[in-house]
Design a protein around this motif. Structure first.
Motif, PDB file in Angstrom:
ATOM      1  N   UNK A  57       0.745  -1.229  -0.038  1.00 27.77           N
ATOM      2  CA  UNK A  57      -0.053   0.037  -0.171  1.00 27.77           C
ATOM      3  C   UNK A  57       0.873   1.356   0.043  1.00 27.77           C
ATOM      4  N   UNK A  58       2.012   1.055   0.680  1.00 31.28           N
ATOM      5  CA  UNK A  58       2.819   2.261   0.754  1.00 31.28           C
ATOM      6  C   UNK A  58       3.449   2.624  -0.663  1.00 31.28           C
ATOM      7  N   UNK A  59       3.840   1.705  -1.478  1.00 30.32           N
ATOM      8  CA  UNK A  59       4.189   1.905  -2.820  1.00 30.32           C
ATOM      9  C   UNK A  59       3.057   2.837  -3.634  1.00 30.32           C
ATOM     10  N   UNK A  60       1.796   2.543  -3.546  1.00 31.86           N
ATOM     11  CA  UNK A  60       0.777   3.151  -4.108  1.00 31.86           C
ATOM     12  C   UNK A  60       0.537   4.532  -3.731  1.00 31.86           C
ATOM     13  N   UNK A  61       0.776   4.782  -2.496  1.00 29.03           N
ATOM     14  CA  UNK A  61       0.627   6.157  -1.740  1.00 29.03           C
ATOM     15  C   UNK A  61       1.924   6.932  -2.327  1.00 29.03           C
ATOM     16  N   UNK A  62       3.029   6.426  -2.441  1.00 32.21           N
ATOM     17  CA  UNK A  62       4.323   7.033  -2.696  1.00 32.21           C
ATOM     18  C   UNK A  62       4.092   7.553  -4.306  1.00 32.21           C
ATOM     19  N   UNK A  63       3.623   6.525  -4.862  1.00 32.42           N
ATOM     20  CA  UNK A  63       3.271   6.890  -6.426  1.00 32.42           C
ATOM     21  C   UNK A  63       2.313   8.165  -6.526  1.00 32.42           C
ATOM     22  N   UNK A  64       1.044   7.988  -5.951  1.00 27.24           N
ATOM     23  CA  UNK A  64       0.174   8.751  -5.851  1.00 27.24           C
ATOM     24  C   UNK A  64       0.879  10.553  -5.520  1.00 27.24           C
ATOM     25  N   UNK A  65       1.736  10.433  -4.548  1.00 23.83           N
ATOM     26  CA  UNK A  65       2.443  11.492  -4.184  1.00 23.83           C
ATOM     27  C   UNK A  65       3.129  12.072  -5.190  1.00 23.83           C
ATOM     28  N   UNK A  66       4.049  11.203  -5.739  1.00 27.38           N
ATOM     29  CA  UNK A  66       4.822  11.684  -7.014  1.00 27.38           C
ATOM     30  C   UNK A  66       4.060  12.173  -8.158  1.00 27.38           C
ATOM     31  N   UNK A  67       3.075  11.460  -8.332  1.00 28.85           N
ATOM     32  CA  UNK A  67       2.171  12.334  -9.548  1.00 28.85           C
ATOM     33  C   UNK A  67       1.612  13.468  -9.191  1.00 28.85           C
ATOM     34  N   UNK A  68       1.213  13.609  -8.154  1.00 32.14           N
ATOM     35  CA  UNK A  68       0.472  15.060  -7.357  1.00 32.14           C
ATOM     36  C   UNK A  68       1.258  16.003  -7.394  1.00 32.14           C
ATOM     37  N   UNK A  69       2.887  15.766  -7.109  1.00 35.65           N
ATOM     38  CA  UNK A  69       3.505  16.757  -6.905  1.00 35.65           C
ATOM     39  C   UNK A  69       3.921  17.566  -8.105  1.00 35.65           C
ATOM     40  N   UNK A  70       3.455  18.709  -8.211  1.00 36.31           N
ATOM     41  CA  UNK A  70       3.531  19.599  -9.551  1.00 36.31           C
ATOM     42  C   UNK A  70       5.017  20.010  -9.792  1.00 36.31           C
ATOM     43  N   UNK A  71       5.721  20.089  -8.873  1.00 34.36           N
ATOM     44  CA  UNK A  71       7.062  20.501  -8.905  1.00 34.36           C
ATOM     45  C   UNK A  71       7.908  19.389  -9.677  1.00 34.36           C
ATOM     46  N   UNK A  72       7.695  18.131  -9.194  1.00 37.36           N
ATOM     47  CA  UNK A  72       8.408  16.876  -9.562  1.00 37.36           C
ATOM     48  C   UNK A  72       7.739  16.049 -10.357  1.00 37.36           C
ATOM     49  N   UNK A  73       6.527  16.624 -11.279  1.00 33.96           N
ATOM     50  CA  UNK A  73       5.672  15.567 -11.732  1.00 33.96           C
ATOM     51  C   UNK A  73       6.513  15.001 -13.055  1.00 33.96           C
ATOM     52  N   UNK A  74       6.384  13.849 -13.237  1.00 32.54           N
ATOM     53  CA  UNK A  74       7.002  13.282 -14.289  1.00 32.54           C
ATOM     54  C   UNK A  74       6.179  12.808 -15.297  1.00 32.54           C
ATOM     55  N   UNK A  75       6.583  12.805 -16.636  1.00 32.36           N
ATOM     56  CA  UNK A  75       5.676  12.435 -17.832  1.00 32.36           C
ATOM     57  C   UNK A  75       5.687  10.756 -17.895  1.00 32.36           C
ATOM     58  N   UNK A  76       4.985  10.010 -16.786  1.00 33.15           N
ATOM     59  CA  UNK A  76       4.825   8.512 -16.978  1.00 33.15           C
ATOM     60  C   UNK A  76       3.541   8.241 -16.705  1.00 33.15           C
ATOM     61  N   UNK A  77       3.062   7.219 -17.468  1.00 34.53           N
ATOM     62  CA  UNK A  77       1.714   6.435 -17.139  1.00 34.53           C
ATOM     63  C   UNK A  77       1.842   5.555 -16.182  1.00 34.53           C
ATOM     64  N   UNK A  78       0.919   5.512 -15.333  1.00 34.02           N
ATOM     65  CA  UNK A  78       0.813   4.561 -14.143  1.00 34.02           C
ATOM     66  C   UNK A  78      -0.287   3.624 -14.259  1.00 34.02           C
ATOM     67  N   UNK A  79       0.001   2.408 -14.032  1.00 34.95           N
ATOM     68  CA  UNK A  79      -1.055   1.491 -13.910  1.00 34.95           C
ATOM     69  C   UNK A  79      -0.848   0.467 -12.872  1.00 34.95           C
ATOM     70  N   UNK A  80      -1.918   0.426 -12.123  1.00 37.38           N
ATOM     71  CA  UNK A  80      -2.302  -0.352 -10.894  1.00 37.38           C
ATOM     72  C   UNK A  80      -2.880  -1.583 -10.913  1.00 37.38           C
ATOM     73  N   UNK A  81      -2.335  -2.665 -10.403  1.00 33.71           N
ATOM     74  CA  UNK A  81      -2.802  -3.934 -10.338  1.00 33.71           C
ATOM     75  C   UNK A  81      -4.117  -4.085  -9.566  1.00 33.71           C
ATOM     76  N   UNK A  82      -5.266  -4.448 -10.151  1.00 32.84           N
ATOM     77  CA  UNK A  82      -6.620  -4.507  -9.247  1.00 32.84           C
ATOM     78  C   UNK A  82      -6.525  -5.616  -8.423  1.00 32.84           C
TER      79      UNK A  82
END
Length: 304
Positions: free
Chosen positions: A209-234
């Motif tokens: 779960x921690x990885x998911x929340x870390x990815x979420x924070x990375x994607x929401x961080x406007x200063x460090x946002x990266x141009x990647x697509x994220x797919x989460x396993x259901x």
């Protein structure tokens, strides 16, 4: 079944019912009729279960043969550098095996083609699985497992600081630390797509779960946002999780799915067997019945 055999079976069923019930039916004809109804009901249940398994098998075969919707979505413009982010050695084959093998190994339905579907596929393991002091052994097991799955040693990355992520059922990893770590690897490897756990972590493990929340924070961080697509396993319910290929009947028609054929599924099982320190009886059962050995279904992580 002959008449005499039918009478014997009914008599046995009746005796079992009587021994396990507080209510006793009186009169031989009534008793025999009751037992006959039980036998007929059992046959109907077996028939229904058999039909369900047969339909599920056909559905699974169809999913193997159809065009891989997940790969079509990931590589809709061009081949990508894909990063699988896992928490522990053995996550790669226990959960992501079908999607990893689909990207790096030929399909059973197209065995003549050995062209990769991605430019490069990487595994990033954020801990070395040192919960029981087996960190060094589990590092080697991860490399052996990934080699069976078709990955080169250079594409298997085990995080080694400066931030330490503890392998523990009770440890919640800092989201910012996870995000910062992922940012470094994304830039270093020129990653286009990330594949990881969803918010429930498949097994509910806090590290997942921690990885998911870390990815979420990375994607929401406007200063460090990266141009990647994220797919989460259901994550699915416990019942569906252990239905194996039978769960295919519950998959939505438009689901982003990666399916392992029989050859790749064998490779995934062999990869799990390479984790000798973890290959205990309940994991043997897991790789026999888990739907995550047959297919992965993914959800795009959308950030608004």
């Amino acid at each position: 079944m002959t008449k005499s055999m039918h009478v014997v079976v009914c008599s046995i069923v009746y005796k079992i019912c009587v021994l396990n019930s507080r209510r006793t039916l009186r009169g031989s004809p009534t008793n025999l009729r009751f037992a006959t109804q039980i036998v007929i009901m059992c046959w109907y249940l077996l028939l229904i279960f058999g039909i369900w398994i047969f339909v599920s098998f056909l559905t699974y075969r169809y999913l193997i043969q159809k065009k891989n919707l997940f790969q079509k979505e990931v590589f809709f413009k061009k081949p990508s550098n894909v990063l699988f982010v896992i928490a522990h050695p053995d996550d790669e084959c226990m959960f992501f095996g079908p999607s990893i093998t689909a990207m790096v190994q030929p399909s059973l339905s197209n065995s003549s083609s050995r062209r990769k579907q991605a430019k490069d596929v990487y595994i990033l393991c954020l801990s070395d699985g040192n919960a029981n002091g087996l960190g060094e052994a589990r590092r080697e097991e991860l490399k052996k497992s990934c080699k069976i799955l078709g990955l080169a040693d250079s594409n298997v990355l085990i995080h080694n600081g400066p931030v330490f992520f503890e392998d523990s059922q009770n440890s919640v990893w800092d989201s910012k630390a996870v995000a910062d770590t992922l940012h470094l690897y994304i830039k270093k490897l020129n990653i286009d797509s990330i594949i990881t756990f969803d918010k429930d972590g498949i097994s509910g493990h806090l590290n997942h779960k921690s990885i998911y929340h870390g990815v979420l924070q990375l994607m929401k961080n406007s200063k460090r946002r990266v141009a990647v697509r994220v797919f989460i396993l259901e994550t699915v319910s416990v019942l569906r999780k252990y239905l194996g290929f039978i769960d295919s009947v519950f998959i939505k028609p438009n689901a982003l799915i990666c399916t392992s054929d029989w050859i790749n599924r064998t490779n995934i099982q062999n990869a799990m067997a390479a984790h000798k320190s973890q290959y205990v009886w309940f994991r043997r059962l897991y790789i026999t019945f888990s739907r995550y050995l047959f297919f992965n279904t993914f959800i795009p992580l959308e950030i608004y």
